[in-house]
Design a protein around this motif. Structure first.
Motif, mmCIF file in Angstrom:
data_model
loop_
_atom_site.group_PDB
_atom_site.id
_atom_site.type_symbol
_atom_site.label_atom_id
_atom_site.label_comp_id
_atom_site.label_asym_id
_atom_site.label_seq_id
_atom_site.Cartn_x
_atom_site.Cartn_y
_atom_site.Cartn_z
ATOM 1 N N THR A 1 0.845 -1.179 0.000
ATOM 2 C CA THR A 1 0.000 0.000 0.000
ATOM 3 C C THR A 1 0.889 1.241 0.000
ATOM 4 O OG1 THR A 1 -0.232 -0.049 2.420
ATOM 5 C CG2 THR A 1 -1.931 -1.152 1.127
ATOM 6 N N ILE A 2 0.373 2.306 -0.579
ATOM 7 C CA ILE A 2 1.129 3.535 -0.779
ATOM 8 C C ILE A 2 0.302 4.716 -0.317
ATOM 9 C CG2 ILE A 2 1.987 5.122 -2.573
ATOM 10 C CD1 ILE A 2 2.818 2.711 -4.202
ATOM 11 N N GLU A 3 0.973 5.701 0.261
ATOM 12 C CA GLU A 3 0.317 6.968 0.564
ATOM 13 C C GLU A 3 1.286 8.109 0.302
ATOM 14 O OE1 GLU A 3 -2.381 8.788 0.366
ATOM 15 O OE2 GLU A 3 -3.253 7.246 1.671
ATOM 16 N N GLY A 4 0.801 9.146 -0.355
ATOM 17 C CA GLY A 4 1.584 10.353 -0.532
ATOM 18 C C GLY A 4 1.491 11.233 0.690
ATOM 19 N N ASP A 5 2.574 11.934 1.003
ATOM 20 C CA ASP A 5 2.596 12.757 2.211
ATOM 21 C C ASP A 5 1.805 14.051 2.058
ATOM 22 O OD1 ASP A 5 4.389 13.952 0.431
ATOM 23 O OD2 ASP A 5 5.811 14.530 1.993
ATOM 24 N N ALA A 6 1.346 14.366 0.842
ATOM 25 C CA ALA A 6 0.555 15.580 0.631
ATOM 26 C C ALA A 6 -0.754 15.248 -0.085
ATOM 27 C CB ALA A 6 1.360 16.607 -0.162
ATOM 28 N N ASN A 7 -1.339 14.116 0.256
ATOM 29 C CA ASN A 7 -2.610 13.718 -0.342
ATOM 30 C C ASN A 7 -3.730 14.570 0.225
ATOM 31 O OD1 ASN A 7 -4.809 12.456 -1.468
ATOM 32 N ND2 ASN A 7 -4.410 10.443 -0.578
ATOM 33 N N TYR A 40 2.993 -8.230 3.207
ATOM 34 C CA TYR A 40 2.446 -6.868 3.173
ATOM 35 C C TYR A 40 3.484 -5.836 3.578
ATOM 36 C CZ TYR A 40 -0.260 -2.760 4.511
ATOM 37 O OH TYR A 40 -0.724 -1.481 4.630
ATOM 38 N N GLU A 41 3.402 -4.686 2.932
ATOM 39 C CA GLU A 41 4.267 -3.567 3.271
ATOM 40 C C GLU A 41 3.536 -2.275 2.949
ATOM 41 O OE1 GLU A 41 8.454 -1.810 1.505
ATOM 42 O OE2 GLU A 41 8.280 -3.971 1.823
ATOM 43 N N HIS A 42 3.724 -1.273 3.818
ATOM 44 C CA HIS A 42 3.187 0.057 3.532
ATOM 45 C C HIS A 42 4.327 1.019 3.257
ATOM 46 C CE1 HIS A 42 0.613 3.549 3.510
ATOM 47 N NE2 HIS A 42 1.472 4.140 4.301
ATOM 48 N N ARG A 43 4.151 1.870 2.258
ATOM 49 C CA ARG A 43 5.167 2.846 1.901
ATOM 50 C C ARG A 43 4.571 4.254 1.866
ATOM 51 N NH1 ARG A 43 8.516 -0.337 -2.942
ATOM 52 N NH2 ARG A 43 9.077 -2.127 -1.603
ATOM 53 N N GLU A 44 5.241 5.170 2.509
ATOM 54 C CA GLU A 44 4.868 6.575 2.438
ATOM 55 C C GLU A 44 5.820 7.278 1.483
ATOM 56 O OE1 GLU A 44 4.711 10.567 5.230
ATOM 57 O OE2 GLU A 44 4.452 8.601 6.148
ATOM 58 N N LEU A 45 5.241 7.988 0.526
ATOM 59 C CA LEU A 45 6.034 8.725 -0.446
ATOM 60 C C LEU A 45 6.148 10.176 0.010
ATOM 61 C CD1 LEU A 45 4.578 7.333 -3.796
ATOM 62 C CD2 LEU A 45 6.336 6.373 -2.303
ATOM 63 N N THR A 46 7.362 10.621 0.226
ATOM 64 C CA THR A 46 7.603 11.970 0.720
ATOM 65 C C THR A 46 8.004 12.902 -0.415
ATOM 66 O OG1 THR A 46 9.936 11.511 1.195
ATOM 67 C CG2 THR A 46 8.338 11.040 2.947
ATOM 68 N N GLY A 47 7.957 14.187 -0.119
ATOM 69 C CA GLY A 47 8.350 15.181 -1.099
ATOM 70 C C GLY A 47 7.175 15.891 -1.743
ATOM 71 N N GLY A 48 6.022 15.906 -1.063
ATOM 72 C CA GLY A 48 4.871 16.637 -1.594
ATOM 73 C C GLY A 48 4.033 15.837 -2.573
ATOM 74 N N ILE A 49 4.003 14.512 -2.404
ATOM 75 C CA ILE A 49 3.249 13.649 -3.315
ATOM 76 C C ILE A 49 1.781 13.607 -2.896
ATOM 77 C CG2 ILE A 49 3.066 11.357 -4.336
ATOM 78 C CD1 ILE A 49 5.638 12.975 -4.992
ATOM 79 N N GLY A 50 0.907 13.839 -3.855
ATOM 80 C CA GLY A 50 -0.516 13.917 -3.570
ATOM 81 C C GLY A 50 -1.275 12.641 -3.882
ATOM 82 N N HIS A 51 -2.449 12.809 -4.467
ATOM 83 C CA HIS A 51 -3.418 11.723 -4.627
ATOM 84 C C HIS A 51 -3.130 10.826 -5.832
ATOM 85 C CE1 HIS A 51 -7.213 9.815 -3.786
ATOM 86 N NE2 HIS A 51 -7.731 10.132 -4.961
ATOM 87 N N ASN A 52 -2.245 11.246 -6.710
ATOM 88 C CA ASN A 52 -1.996 10.556 -7.973
ATOM 89 C C ASN A 52 -0.526 10.122 -8.049
ATOM 90 O OD1 ASN A 52 -1.827 9.739 -10.657
ATOM 91 N ND2 ASN A 52 -2.358 11.731 -11.523
ATOM 92 N N PRO A 53 -0.084 9.229 -7.164
ATOM 93 C CA PRO A 53 1.334 8.855 -7.124
ATOM 94 C C PRO A 53 1.936 8.341 -8.427
ATOM 95 C CG PRO A 53 0.280 8.168 -5.105
ATOM 96 C CD PRO A 53 -0.822 8.632 -6.027
ATOM 97 N N PRO A 54 1.211 7.558 -9.247
ATOM 98 C CA PRO A 54 1.885 7.098 -10.463
ATOM 99 C C PRO A 54 2.327 8.228 -11.385
ATOM 100 C CG PRO A 54 -0.451 6.531 -10.496
ATOM 101 C CD PRO A 54 -0.129 6.975 -9.114
ATOM 102 N N GLN A 55 1.582 9.331 -11.392
ATOM 103 C CA GLN A 55 1.959 10.446 -12.245
ATOM 104 C C GLN A 55 2.898 11.417 -11.534
ATOM 105 O OE1 GLN A 55 -1.460 11.945 -14.270
ATOM 106 N NE2 GLN A 55 -0.267 12.982 -15.855
ATOM 107 N N GLU A 56 2.758 11.515 -10.228
ATOM 108 C CA GLU A 56 3.597 12.431 -9.453
ATOM 109 C C GLU A 56 4.913 11.794 -9.022
ATOM 110 O OE1 GLU A 56 1.309 14.688 -6.414
ATOM 111 O OE2 GLU A 56 -0.410 13.545 -7.168
ATOM 112 N N ALA A 57 4.922 10.484 -8.840
ATOM 113 C CA ALA A 57 6.116 9.757 -8.386
ATOM 114 C C ALA A 57 6.211 8.426 -9.126
ATOM 115 C CB ALA A 57 6.042 9.525 -6.875
ATOM 116 N N PRO A 58 6.410 8.472 -10.443
ATOM 117 C CA PRO A 58 6.324 7.243 -11.249
ATOM 118 C C PRO A 58 7.352 6.184 -10.889
ATOM 119 C CG PRO A 58 7.181 9.082 -12.553
ATOM 120 C CD PRO A 58 6.657 9.663 -11.287
ATOM 121 N N THR A 59 8.569 6.595 -10.532
ATOM 122 C CA THR A 59 9.580 5.600 -10.208
ATOM 123 C C THR A 59 9.190 4.807 -8.963
ATOM 124 O OG1 THR A 59 11.272 7.044 -11.163
ATOM 125 C CG2 THR A 59 12.033 5.224 -9.787
#
Length: 350
Positions: free
Chosen positions: A295-301, A319-338
């Protein structure tokens, strides 16, 4: 500063939460693993917006639809099925697809019902936005393309669809990547009142429940979508060309009807199709998901979303949860594709 309020409507039947977070803009990072999955070799960093288009969209009859889908990678590779949300389209994955294709994956990115070139085969078919109907569409697509199983990954409507697929058809899901985690709900959950601060986050859901809201979305579809993008990803600096590529998908003749029905169904204001009643009974129990999951969550969703702690127990496999930092919002594949593509590779790591 973050703000948390109860939000069961967004996820499963128990308590969940919505967090509105902001952070300094920077490169996304994966963090806070809850249980270990072995990692695939790291992908090269791709700057968001590197790619602008796919190869020509293909069409296939599947179930009640003629589904438009983008495809990348070798035809014989393991399949990654990538599912977009509302109001977005397949271009959310325009930078993700080449990364997965380069690692040998056959990448399939369909337009959901009501989006892009996906159309109904019959004028008489109900324009049903019921979440389980969208999940059934994806199983029908896999059948039409002779795909036995796939890593299924998505966000927003796409994450909910992927969750339902993994819960109801686990044999078809080799792994799951779900932004904002466990989003399986029911009409009973959708009818429950929430604290006022939580209800405020769902303003558009109440708007869509009215005739004025339907007429407003019909008249201002593109403006509405642009506003949602800004609210849901407040630090994402997308340009007009990026938005317009996706906005073309909202000109689908069924888009407004599917959108309105989806949100009205969730509040119990519209009926679904009887053929899905048995599946809905299963989903109303908030079934656990046993397939390998990240599961993934952006820090600026900026969109309503549950806290990871509210749904972690719903995933009973690796199972693993990952938080994406750096102002990532609701659309991680487009905002943080890697980071998103890396999650797909890692969840499928054997």
């Amino acid at each position: 500063m973050s703000k948390t309020v109860d939000l069961p409507r967004r996820g499963f039947l128990g308590a969940a939460a919505v967090t509105l977070a902001t952070a300094p803009f920077g490169l996304p990072q994966a963090a806070r693993a809850q249980t270990g999955l072995s990692k695939a070799p790291a992908l090269p960093l791709t700057t968001p917006g590197t790619h602008a288009s796919f190869a020509p969209v293909k069409q296939v009859n599947a179930g009640v639809l003629n589904i438009g889908y983008a495809e990348a990678g070798p035809a014989t590779g393991p399949v990654a099925l990538l599912l977009h949300g509302w109001p977005y389209d397949i271009h959310s994955f325009v930078d993700v697809a080449p990364l997965l294709a380069a690692r040998g994956y056959r990448v399939i990115i369909p337009h959901l019902r009501g989006f892009g070139s996906t159309s109904f085969l019959s004028a008489d078919t109900m324009r049903n936005g019921q979440p389980v109907a969208i999940a059934a569409d994806m199983i029908a697509l896999m059948d039409a393309l002779n795909i036995r199983n796939a890593v299924v990954a998505g966000f927003d409507w796409g994450a909910r669809t992927a969750d339902i697929m993994a819960a109801i058809w686990p044999d078809r899901c080799r792994g799951l990547v779900a932004v904002s985690g466990y989003l399986i709900g029911s009409q009973a959950a959708g009818k429950q009142p929430l604290p006022p601060e939580a209800e405020l986050q769902w303003w558009y859901q109440f708007y869509f429940s009215t005739d004025r809201g339907r007429a407003g979305y019909q008249k201002y579809t593109h403006q509405f979508a642009r506003l949602i993008w800004k609210l849901a990803s407040p630090q994402w600096k997308f340009d007009d060309a990026t938005f317009n590529r996706s906005a073309a998908a909202f000109d689908n003749p069924d888009h407004v009807e599917i959108t309105i029905h989806n949100y009205r169904w969730r509040q119990g204001l519209a009926s679904g199709e009887a053929r899905f009643d048995d599946l809905e009974k299963r989903l109303a129990t908030a079934p656990a998901i046993g397939v390998p999951t990240i599961t993934i969550e952006g820090d600026a969703n900026g969109a309503p979303h549950p806290e990871p702690s509210a749904y972690a127990s719903k995933f009973t496999g690796r199972y693993e949860h990952r938080e994406l930092t750096g102002g990532i919002g609701h659309n991680p594949p487009q905002e943080a594709p890697t980071a998103f593509a890396q999650a797909v590779l890692d969840v499928d790591r054997r």
